[in-house]
Design an enzyme around this catalytic site. Structure first.
Site, mmCIF file in Angstrom:
data_model
loop_
_atom_site.group_PDB
_atom_site.id
_atom_site.type_symbol
_atom_site.label_atom_id
_atom_site.label_comp_id
_atom_site.label_asym_id
_atom_site.label_seq_id
_atom_site.Cartn_x
_atom_site.Cartn_y
_atom_site.Cartn_z
ATOM 1 N N GLU A 139 0.098 -1.260 5.591
ATOM 2 C CA GLU A 139 1.158 -0.866 6.532
ATOM 3 C C GLU A 139 1.019 0.591 6.916
ATOM 4 O O GLU A 139 1.234 0.981 8.068
ATOM 5 C CB GLU A 139 2.536 -1.121 5.907
ATOM 6 C CG GLU A 139 3.711 -0.917 6.862
ATOM 7 C CD GLU A 139 4.303 0.487 6.872
ATOM 8 O OE1 GLU A 139 5.171 0.746 7.707
ATOM 9 O OE2 GLU A 139 3.886 1.349 6.073
ATOM 10 N N ASP B 124 0.830 -1.210 0.000
ATOM 11 C CA ASP B 124 0.000 0.000 0.000
ATOM 12 C C ASP B 124 0.867 1.263 0.000
ATOM 13 O O ASP B 124 2.057 1.224 0.323
ATOM 14 C CB ASP B 124 -0.943 0.021 1.205
ATOM 15 C CG ASP B 124 -0.207 0.096 2.538
ATOM 16 O OD1 ASP B 124 0.812 -0.623 2.694
ATOM 17 O OD2 ASP B 124 -0.620 0.869 3.408
HETATM 18 ZN ZN LIG Z 1 6.894 2.042 4.068
#
Ligand SMILES: [Zn+2]
Length: 403
Positions: A167, A72
């Site tokens: 993340e 992401d």
């Molecule tokens: Zn990163």
């Protein structure tokens, strides 16, 4: 440059996993490419995690190593319609981004660029972030897989690949199945400058202080009312301005940082994040903060307070110190690739820290990604190549040192 053109922005407002379905677009592409490279078990699960394995080609018993990167990109800046530009043989000048010429990546603001003269630099085009965080890490791992598959003469143990969603919104390992992964040690590929190796991050608590006042009709409140808003404001004013705060510290210093405040006459809350590299200091900061609460209560007789501490995450060095070879081998791998390892403490959390405490000791290796989360993001192709070289050395070293 292909991976960054796929929009994989995560969304902190979403409760699902992955937080945005579009992250699976990249996940599915990576599965196809991993399968084409001969990793037959490559697959994506319902949560958007990609798992794959490279089998051992040595008779030795080698610990299973995992390389991990997140798919992401940050919600802070648009990740839609990313147009990557390759600036070959960078000459040290300012990089004016063509789709918004007010966006200039200048070596004055980004001194690391001066060290990258002669490299090939990838940037976005001015209206989006680049997404080198962490598609540089994804690309490094994919290139590593290709290299290792093309060089069966290099002995190595079993290697696991893990690509994670979300993340950037702090949920990158929530649904990671470490049982299924079956690795002994891991490395995240999400670091920045060439040669850097991160084995330390903040230990973190959250603290919520709730002040309770006494509500009375304001027309008849004399000597009866205690206003929680004023107690909270007095308390916040007791916090130091030039120490123990993010705006006044750097390097290895921690802080006590109010992040949210809300209140009414009857009740006011102040939320804090508490950070330090030494976990024991968190408790000391919390005692100090309790003392400030007591001072505020003393000033406003009749007011009461609750003080709630919630553990957030811990310095992964506490885990990594029990497995010194994880860092030692990474340092050696960096040296063999012609660099001197630079160890930098992370003033924040990392997926590697959570993985470390979930049983997968996991420091962070450089990929070259720089100025992340914004339109000035850039990455050097040669830094990424050095990262790939480091990974190849690393699996070789684990095999050499195995009994
Ligand atoms: Zn990163």
């Amino acid at each position: 440059m292909r991976y960054v053109q796929i929009d994989t922005q995560s969304n902190p407002q979403s409760a699902s996993t992955p937080s945005t379905e579009k992250q699976k677009d990249l996940g599915r592409l990576l599965v196809t490419e991993l399968q084409q490279l001969g990793l037959a078990d490559a697959h994506i699960d319902d949560f958007g995690y990609v798992y794959a394995s490279i089998t051992s080609n040595t008779a030795k018993q080698v610990p299973v190593i995992c390389f991990c990167a997140h798919m992401d990109t940050a919600p802070d800046s648009s990740g839609t319609g990313v147009k990557p530009l390759l600036h070959k043989n960078y000459d040290g000048s300012e990089l004016v981004l063509p789709d918004d010429t007010t966006q200039v990546i200048s070596p004055r603001e980004h001194p690391y660029l001066k060290q990258r003269i002669g490299d090939d630099i990838i940037t976005a085009s001015g209206t989006t972030l680049l997404g080198a965080d962490d598609k540089a890490g994804v690309a490094v791992i994919m290139d590593f897989v290709q290299f290792i598959q093309q060089h069966p003469e290099l002995p190595h143990g079993a290697i696991k690949i893990l690509f994670t969603p979300d993340e950037e919104i702090g949920r990158g390992v929530d649904k990671a199945d470490l049982q299924k992964l079956g690795a002994d040690f891991g490395y995240t590929l999400d670091g920045s400058e060439r040669g850097s190796l991160e084995e330390e991050n903040f230990s973190a608590d959250g603290v919520t202080v709730t002040f309770h006042g006494i509500s009375v009709h304001p027309g008849y409140a004399k000597d009866k009312m205690v206003n929680a808003i004023k107690v909270a404001a007095y308390f916040v004013d007791l916090l130091p301005k030039d120490e123990l705060s993010p705006e006044s510290t750097e390097g290895r210093y921690g802080f006590v940082h109010p992040v949210h405040m809300e209140g009414m006459l009857e009740k006011a809350t102040v939320q804090f994040i508490i950070r330090d590299f030494v976990t024991a200091r968190l408790a000391a900061y919390e005692e100090w903060l309790k003392d400030k609460v007591a001072q505020a209560l003393a000033k406003f007789p009749g007011a009461k307070a609750d003080f709630v501490v919630k553990e957030q995450y811990r310095n992964m060095k506490e885990v990594l110190d029990q497995h010194p070879q994880v860092i030692q081998y990474a340092e050696e791998a960096i040296r063999r690739a012609g660099m001197e390892p630079v160890k930098m403490p992370i003033r924040g959390g990392t997926d590697g820290s959570r993985l470390s405490f979930m049983g997968l000791p996991c420091p962070n290796i450089f990929t070259g990604e720089m100025a992340f989360h914004g339109r000035h993001e850039y990455v050097s192709v040669q830094d990424m190549q050095k990262s790939v070289e480091t990974l190849v050395n690393l699996v070789r070293i684990w095999e050499e040192k195995a009994g």
